[in-house]
Scaffold this motif. Structure first.
Motif, PDB file in Angstrom:
ATOM      1  N   ASP A  87      -3.426 -17.765 -26.639  1.00 44.59           N
ATOM      2  CA  ASP A  87      -4.719 -17.099 -26.573  1.00 44.59           C
ATOM      3  C   ASP A  87      -4.600 -15.620 -26.941  1.00 44.59           C
ATOM      4  N   CYS A  88      -3.569 -14.941 -26.427  1.00 40.75           N
ATOM      5  CA  CYS A  88      -3.347 -13.526 -26.771  1.00 40.75           C
ATOM      6  C   CYS A  88      -3.117 -13.368 -28.264  1.00 40.75           C
ATOM      7  N   ALA A  89      -2.303 -14.254 -28.834  1.00 40.58           N
ATOM      8  CA  ALA A  89      -2.020 -14.178 -30.271  1.00 40.58           C
ATOM      9  C   ALA A  89      -3.299 -14.373 -31.085  1.00 40.58           C
ATOM     10  N   ARG A  90      -4.140 -15.313 -30.668  1.00 34.88           N
ATOM     11  CA  ARG A  90      -5.418 -15.550 -31.371  1.00 34.88           C
ATOM     12  C   ARG A  90      -6.320 -14.327 -31.268  1.00 34.88           C
ATOM     13  N   ARG A  91      -6.411 -13.757 -30.084  1.00 37.76           N
ATOM     14  CA  ARG A  91      -7.264 -12.579 -29.880  1.00 37.76           C
ATOM     15  C   ARG A  91      -6.749 -11.369 -30.669  1.00 37.76           C
ATOM     16  N   ILE A  92      -5.448 -11.231 -30.756  1.00 35.38           N
ATOM     17  CA  ILE A  92      -4.881 -10.140 -31.558  1.00 35.38           C
ATOM     18  C   ILE A  92      -5.258 -10.328 -33.020  1.00 35.38           C
ATOM     19  N   ALA A  93      -5.104 -11.551 -33.514  1.00 37.97           N
ATOM     20  CA  ALA A  93      -5.444 -11.826 -34.911  1.00 37.97           C
ATOM     21  C   ALA A  93      -6.919 -11.546 -35.194  1.00 37.97           C
ATOM     22  N   GLU A  94      -7.804 -11.957 -34.293  1.00 34.10           N
ATOM     23  CA  GLU A  94      -9.236 -11.700 -34.464  1.00 34.10           C
ATOM     24  C   GLU A  94      -9.532 -10.202 -34.452  1.00 34.10           C
ATOM     25  N   SER A  95      -8.905  -9.481 -33.532  1.00 34.20           N
ATOM     26  CA  SER A  95      -9.150  -8.037 -33.436  1.00 34.20           C
ATOM     27  C   SER A  95      -8.600  -7.286 -34.639  1.00 34.20           C
ATOM     28  N   VAL A  96      -7.456  -7.714 -35.151  1.00 33.98           N
ATOM     29  CA  VAL A  96      -6.896  -7.081 -36.349  1.00 33.98           C
ATOM     30  C   VAL A  96      -7.827  -7.313 -37.536  1.00 33.98           C
ATOM     31  N   ALA A  97      -8.335  -8.529 -37.666  1.00 31.87           N
ATOM     32  CA  ALA A  97      -9.263  -8.823 -38.762  1.00 31.87           C
ATOM     33  C   ALA A  97     -10.540  -7.991 -38.633  1.00 31.87           C
ATOM     34  N   SER A  98     -11.062  -7.889 -37.414  1.00 31.83           N
ATOM     35  CA  SER A  98     -12.263  -7.072 -37.180  1.00 31.83           C
ATOM     36  C   SER A  98     -11.993  -5.610 -37.491  1.00 31.83           C
ATOM     37  N   ARG A  99     -10.874  -5.102 -36.965  1.00 35.23           N
ATOM     38  CA  ARG A  99     -10.522  -3.699 -37.213  1.00 35.23           C
ATOM     39  C   ARG A  99     -10.430  -3.415 -38.697  1.00 35.23           C
ATOM     40  N   ASP A 100      -9.743  -4.278 -39.430  1.00 35.70           N
ATOM     41  CA  ASP A 100      -9.572  -4.062 -40.862  1.00 35.70           C
ATOM     42  C   ASP A 100     -10.905  -4.112 -41.607  1.00 35.70           C
ATOM     43  N   ALA A 101     -11.779  -5.043 -41.221  1.00 36.86           N
ATOM     44  CA  ALA A 101     -13.084  -5.143 -41.877  1.00 36.86           C
ATOM     45  C   ALA A 101     -13.945  -3.917 -41.587  1.00 36.86           C
ATOM     46  N   TYR A 102     -13.995  -3.491 -40.313  1.00 37.24           N
ATOM     47  CA  TYR A 102     -14.769  -2.291 -39.964  1.00 37.24           C
ATOM     48  C   TYR A 102     -14.211  -1.058 -40.662  1.00 37.24           C
ATOM     49  N   ALA A 103     -12.907  -0.920 -40.678  1.00 35.02           N
ATOM     50  CA  ALA A 103     -12.286   0.248 -41.310  1.00 35.02           C
ATOM     51  C   ALA A 103     -12.579   0.265 -42.808  1.00 35.02           C
ATOM     52  N   LYS A 104     -12.471  -0.879 -43.450  1.00 31.90           N
ATOM     53  CA  LYS A 104     -12.694  -0.945 -44.898  1.00 31.90           C
ATOM     54  C   LYS A 104     -14.141  -0.633 -45.255  1.00 31.90           C
ATOM     55  N   SER A 105     -15.085  -1.259 -44.563  1.00 26.53           N
ATOM     56  CA  SER A 105     -16.491  -1.033 -44.906  1.00 26.53           C
ATOM     57  C   SER A 105     -16.947   0.380 -44.554  1.00 26.53           C
ATOM     58  N   THR A 106     -16.537   0.882 -43.402  1.00 22.91           N
ATOM     59  CA  THR A 106     -16.940   2.234 -43.008  1.00 22.91           C
ATOM     60  C   THR A 106     -16.314   3.275 -43.928  1.00 22.91           C
ATOM     61  N   SER A 107     -15.061   3.081 -44.293  1.00 23.37           N
ATOM     62  CA  SER A 107     -14.410   4.018 -45.212  1.00 23.37           C
ATOM     63  C   SER A 107     -15.075   3.998 -46.577  1.00 23.37           C
ATOM     64  N   ALA A 108     -15.504   2.828 -47.023  1.00 22.56           N
ATOM     65  CA  ALA A 108     -16.195   2.740 -48.315  1.00 22.56           C
ATOM     66  C   ALA A 108     -17.515   3.505 -48.282  1.00 22.56           C
ATOM     67  N   VAL A 109     -18.263   3.360 -47.208  1.00 24.06           N
ATOM     68  CA  VAL A 109     -19.529   4.090 -47.075  1.00 24.06           C
ATOM     69  C   VAL A 109     -19.262   5.591 -47.016  1.00 24.06           C
ATOM     70  N   LEU A 110     -18.312   5.990 -46.179  1.00 28.63           N
ATOM     71  CA  LEU A 110     -18.003   7.419 -46.052  1.00 28.63           C
ATOM     72  C   LEU A 110     -17.471   7.992 -47.358  1.00 28.63           C
ATOM     73  N   GLY A 111     -16.740   7.180 -48.112  1.00 25.81           N
ATOM     74  CA  GLY A 111     -16.225   7.643 -49.399  1.00 25.81           C
ATOM     75  C   GLY A 111     -17.319   7.925 -50.410  1.00 25.81           C
ATOM     76  N   GLY A 112     -18.463   7.271 -50.242  1.00 25.15           N
ATOM     77  CA  GLY A 112     -19.578   7.476 -51.162  1.00 25.15           C
ATOM     78  C   GLY A 112     -20.518   8.586 -50.743  1.00 25.15           C
ATOM     79  N   LEU A 113     -20.278   9.163 -49.579  1.00 22.21           N
ATOM     80  CA  LEU A 113     -21.159  10.225 -49.084  1.00 22.21           C
ATOM     81  C   LEU A 113     -20.486  11.580 -49.223  1.00 22.21           C
ATOM     82  N   ARG A 114     -21.286  12.571 -49.426  1.00 24.76           N
ATOM     83  CA  ARG A 114     -20.797  13.943 -49.494  1.00 24.76           C
ATOM     84  C   ARG A 114     -21.701  14.805 -48.640  1.00 24.76           C
ATOM     85  N   ARG A 115     -21.109  15.793 -48.029  1.00 28.01           N
ATOM     86  CA  ARG A 115     -21.896  16.713 -47.221  1.00 28.01           C
ATOM     87  C   ARG A 115     -22.664  17.641 -48.145  1.00 28.01           C
TER      88      ARG A 115
END
Length: 140
Positions: A87-115
């Motif tokens: 169960d811990c291994a499954r939860r780690i895998a799910e959280s890593v996938a979530s983290r990577d998806a959030y990081a990728k999409s948020t970084s892409a949005v932030l990369g397209g914005l300028r102050r």
């Protein structure tokens, strides 16, 4: 590199710094502003995905700690513990996938914005009217 037992939230920290740099305010103030705004805004989306990213990172750290406890050298791994380890291994895998998806999409949005710099307090002067052109009228 951080020690294995030290929590590491590098992606969420990096995203937080980029959001703060973009908006020119601390993240806590930006989150309060986003929460106070009744309609959905880009700021609310950015702070929301940052919170989700940080939650995924915290869950990775928590599940890794739990996995270490379950697999400690002094513990016997029986049927009950094996289920928790999986169960811990499954939860780690799910959280890593979530983290990577959030990081990728948020970084892409932030990369397209300028102050954008603050607008000038003095509006530009209206253009002067053109000088009248000399016209000659012919008489008969």
């Amino acid at each position: 590199m951080p020690r294995p037992d030290t929590p590491s939230h590098t992606e969420s920290e990096r995203v937080a710094q980029r959001i703060e740099a973009l908006y020119g305010q601390p993240l806590a103030e930006l989150e309060a502003l986003a929460d106070a705004t009744p309609e959905t805004t880009l700021l609310a989306a950015l702070t929301g995905t940052h919170s989700d990213l940080a939650l995924a990172e915290r869950n990775i750290v928590f599940q890794l700690q739990r996995l270490r406890e379950l697999t400690a050298p002094d513990r016997e791994i029986g049927r009950f513990a094996a289920g928790h380890i999986l169960d811990c291994a499954r939860r780690i895998a799910e959280s890593v996938a979530s983290r990577d998806a959030y990081a990728k999409s948020t970084s892409a949005v932030l990369g397209g914005l300028r102050r954008v710099s603050a607008p000038d307090t003095h509006p530009p002067a209206p253009p002067l009217p053109a000088a009248p052109t000399a016209t000659t009228s012919r008489t008969r």
